[in-house]
Scaffold this active site. Structure first.
Site, mmCIF file in Angstrom:
data_model
loop_
_atom_site.group_PDB
_atom_site.id
_atom_site.type_symbol
_atom_site.label_atom_id
_atom_site.label_comp_id
_atom_site.label_asym_id
_atom_site.label_seq_id
_atom_site.Cartn_x
_atom_site.Cartn_y
_atom_site.Cartn_z
ATOM 1 C CE LYS A 173 -8.263 -3.285 13.833
ATOM 2 N NZ LYS A 173 -7.276 -4.030 12.747
ATOM 3 C CG ASN A 175 -0.397 -0.249 2.491
ATOM 4 O OD1 ASN A 175 0.586 0.787 2.620
ATOM 5 N ND2 ASN A 175 -0.102 -1.139 3.360
ATOM 6 C CE LYS A 184 8.840 -11.358 -14.288
ATOM 7 N NZ LYS A 184 9.432 -10.931 -15.557
HETATM 8 O O1 C5P Z 1 -8.331 -2.566 10.266
HETATM 9 P P1 C5P Z 1 -7.530 -1.551 9.893
HETATM 10 O O2 C5P Z 1 -6.415 -1.760 8.986
HETATM 11 O O3 C5P Z 1 -8.434 -0.335 9.474
HETATM 12 O O4 C5P Z 1 -7.024 -1.189 11.540
HETATM 13 C C1 C5P Z 1 -6.014 -0.246 11.415
HETATM 14 C C2 C5P Z 1 -5.103 -0.256 12.770
HETATM 15 O O5 C5P Z 1 -4.908 -1.730 12.900
HETATM 16 C C3 C5P Z 1 -3.699 0.176 12.585
HETATM 17 O O6 C5P Z 1 -3.358 0.620 14.055
HETATM 18 C C4 C5P Z 1 -2.838 -0.951 12.168
HETATM 19 O O7 C5P Z 1 -1.473 -0.667 12.781
HETATM 20 C C5 C5P Z 1 -3.498 -2.155 12.762
HETATM 21 N N1 C5P Z 1 -3.351 -3.287 11.997
HETATM 22 C C6 C5P Z 1 -2.471 -4.480 12.489
HETATM 23 N N2 C5P Z 1 -2.671 -5.576 11.765
HETATM 24 C C7 C5P Z 1 -3.351 -5.749 10.758
HETATM 25 C C8 C5P Z 1 -4.276 -4.906 10.168
HETATM 26 C C9 C5P Z 1 -4.131 -3.659 11.074
HETATM 27 O O8 C5P Z 1 -1.861 -4.159 13.405
HETATM 28 N N3 C5P Z 1 -3.376 -6.837 10.005
#
Ligand code: C5P
Length: 403
Positions: A343, A209, A287
């Protein structure tokens, strides 16, 4: 008021120099005294006599001035201060300081010092965005210089964008915090993730990303400057590791999770990284070859572990404060509230990334905690980082005082 700290203020040649007598006044209100150097260009924007009047001291302007040198030499000038502040820091002064020039009093004082340096940049938006200034900014940050601003807004030249000097009270607050509260996180361990993760499909292709890592790195630097031991687990970025920060480089989400778990225990965990939600289910060691549209390989995805949710889960090593970030493009507050619950973290820092936040230098956030929400308007990511670090320090001090 007795002045317990003193700064050496270096005033560069920009229109914002007219605000420096007010900066001196704001510092005096906080018990901070000032000696001043004004560059030749700076003296066209603010009268040295005005600065002499508000500081109560002679203002220094020339490198080779025998009379001034006899009273207070330029080396002593930069050594006797607790902190050196450059405001406004012009593109020219930043370039000189980044390259180690010493051809006038201001640049000589910056090279001759072993004291911390803060800069409040002010310049035309195109000068701020120029690759040369970007390079100089990165060099100065790697050298340990901290930055206040610049703010975004309408500029004296009629253009709009980042480049306005931060307001005098904001600069004075940052100076006071640096001088008085700089050890607020001493003895604390902060674990922080930053940057993107990179999920390989084959040796040359990957899913990732647009995260630049700038906000996470600025926060790591701000936390370290408050005395914390900072472990930064970083995906690939082009950024230098901030001074005083211990960095572990990773590529994938699974590596990031393992590195975070290995770094525990920590008092605080801040998940700034833009972790890829999915990875290619299979990573090919060779590849993949193009064999025509009809035989396009199906791209199967697997879900990545959620690092924030994993470290938020109750357990022996759950950090006392867990902070997540939420990059949203709409309904920021509603999504942030939902994410806080989903979370299991303590705070969510939500930002709207529908504009140029990702990869850019400024950010606006909504801080969502159990006790309410707070909006921090659009400012440089370094300023947002300082504000967040101060709130983390205040929270730890209130909840878990050091014994
Ligand atoms: O679910 P989302 O990606 O929007 O969540 C964002 C938060 O979760 C951020 O703090 C990101 O660093 C953390 N995150 C994570 N592991 C993931 C996805 C997101 O720690 N696989």
């Amino acid at each position: 008021m007795t002045q317990s700290h003193s700064v050496l203020l270096i005033v560069g040649g920009g229109i914002a120099a007219y605000k420096t007598p007010e900066l001196v006044r704001q510092l005096a209100k906080r018990g901070i005294g000032c000696r001043v150097i004004v560059t030749e260009a700076g003296s066209h924007f603010v009268a040295p006599l005005a600065l002499a009047s508000v500081t109560g001291h002679e203002v220094h302007t020339k490198l080779l001035d025998l009379t001034a040198e006899a009273r207070m030499g330029h080396i002593e000038l930069s050594r006797s201060a607790d902190l050196i502040v450059v405001a406004p820091a012009t593109a020219d002064l930043m370039a000189k300081a980044a390259s180690g020039f010493a051809n006038d009093l201001a640049s000589t004082a910056l090279l001759a010092t072993d004291k911390p340096v803060m800069m409040a940049p002010a310049m035309n938006v195109r000068m701020w965005d120029h690759p040369a200034t970007r390079r100089n900014l990165a060099t100065l940050m790697a050298d340990g210089v901290t930055f206040i601003g610049p703010d975004e807004g309408e500029m004296a030249c009629g253009e709009f964008g980042p480049g306005r000097m931060a307001e005098p009270d904001v600069i004075a607050d940052a100076i006071a915090t640096r001088l008085t509260g700089s050890r607020a996180l001493a003895g604390r361990h902060v674990l922080i993730t930053a940057g993107p993760t990179v999920e390989p499909l084959d040796p040359v292709r990957f899913l990732s990303n647009r995260s630049s890592g700038k906000q996470g790195y600025a926060l790591a630097a701000a936390l370290a400057s408050l005395g914390a031991r900072v472990t930064l687990v970083s995906g690939p970025t082009g950024l230098a590791c901030p001074p005083g920060v211990e960095r572990t480089n990773v590529e994938t989400a699974r590596q990031m999770l393992a590195a975070c778990q290995a770094a525990l225990p920590a008092d605080v965990f801040v998940a700034v990284a833009a972790v890829a939600d999915w990875r290619p289910a299979e990573t090919h060691t060779r590849k993949l070859k193009l064999k025509g549209a009809a035989s396009m390989p199906p791209l199967k995805l697997a879900e990545n572990p959620d690092i924030l949710a994993t470290l938020s889960a109750p357990g022996m090593h759950r950090p006392g404060l867990v902070v997540g970030f939420a990059a949203e493009t709409n309904d920021v507050e509603a999504h942030a509230q939902a994410k806080l619950a989903a979370k299991g973290c303590d705070w969510i820092v939500a930002n709207d990334v529908s504009g140029d936040v990702m990869g850019g230098d400024s950010n606006a956030i909504l801080l969502v905690t159990a006790s309410g929400t707070e909006t921090l308007p659009r400012q440089a990511k370094t300023v947002i980082a300082g504000e967040l670090a101060a709130r983390i320090a205040a929270h730890l001090t209130a909840r878990h005082p050091q014994t």
